[in-house]
Motif scaffolding. Structure first.
Motif: not given
Length: 143
Positions: A135, A50, A96, A131
């Motif tokens: 995540e 990320c 991502r 997110l």
């Protein structure tokens, strides 16, 4: 014959640099110039990263959207050798990416964010709402 799962010495060293807070400079899809990217979190198994882009100034689109604007993080140029001026981490739009994106020879490792700035980047990414809870737990180990 080299196994395609075997990393070269350079790839192994670069892999060790792909940690939260690491900053890279290189090409990025759909952008016509090199961009600084901050690795904000690394997923278990080091498959996904990320990250956020660093911009010289805040885009006018973002300036008109208070929620997105609140997720911009100023990075002082004086604090980092790789920045020539104050810049902004765009934490409103986390990227991502697969680990391989940072393994390219075109990507240059630039340095690390200090601990305080990394924590603020991570907090603003979480606050962005971009997110999922899964995540957030995967990349940052918190809710």
């Amino acid at each position: 014959m080299t196994n395609k799962n075997t990393f070269s010495a350079l790839e192994s060293l670069r892999g060790l640099s792909i940690v939260p807070g690491a900053v890279f400079l290189g090409p990025w899809a759909e952008i016509d110039h090199e961009k600084f990217l901050i690795v904000a979190g690394v997923a278990a198994g080091r498959i996904l990263v990320c990250s956020v882009l660093i911009n010289s100034e805040i885009n006018s689109y973002i300036q008109k959207r208070p929620r997105m604007l609140s997720c911009q993080m100023m990075l002082k140029g004086d604090d980092y050798d790789f920045l020539s001026h104050d810049s902004y981490a765009n934490c409103a739009q986390p990227v991502r990416a697969k680990l391989e994106a940072f393994m390219s020879e075109e990507m240059k490792y630039c340095g690390l964010l200090n601990e305080g700035d990394l924590k603020m980047v991570q907090e603003r990414i979480i606050a962005s709402g971009m997110l999922t809870v899964t995540e957030i737990n995967t990349f940052f180990g918190k809710k």
